[in-house]
Design a protein around this motif. Structure first.
Motif, short mmCIF file in Angstrom:
data_model
loop_
_atom_site.label_atom_id
_atom_site.label_comp_id
_atom_site.label_asym_id
_atom_site.label_seq_id
_atom_site.Cartn_x
_atom_site.Cartn_y
_atom_site.Cartn_z
N ALA A 10 0.84 -1.20 0.00
CA ALA A 10 0.00 0.00 0.00
C ALA A 10 0.88 1.25 0.00
N ALA A 11 0.50 2.21 -0.82
CA ALA A 11 1.25 3.46 -0.88
C ALA A 11 0.85 4.33 0.31
N ARG A 12 1.83 4.94 0.92
CA ARG A 12 1.57 5.83 2.05
C ARG A 12 1.65 7.27 1.58
#
Length: 70
Positions: A10-12
């Protein structure tokens, strides 16, 4: 084994420094105060602009927000 079975990490979101947000907050606050002035007080003795054009333009918004005008 295929990589299609694994979900990507998941991209933060990147944090935004406060010093980058403060000018936009000040600008937004100034616009909000200006809008409240024109909706709430632009008539009569406190009018910056002569005539009733501003009053008529914001008339329904004035009543919606509870400002009396008549």
């Amino acid at each position: 084994m295929s990589n299609a079975l694994y979900a990507p990490a998941a991209a933060r979101p990147a944090p935004i420094p406060v010093r980058d947000i403060l000018p936009w907050l000040a600008f937004g606050g100034l616009l909000a105060l200006l809008a409240i002035y024109f909706v709430g007080a632009e008539q009569g003795a406190t009018a910056l602009i002569s005539g009733h054009y501003i009053h008529e333009f914001v008339h329904d918004g004035r009543h919606l927000m509870g400002f009396p005008c008549h």
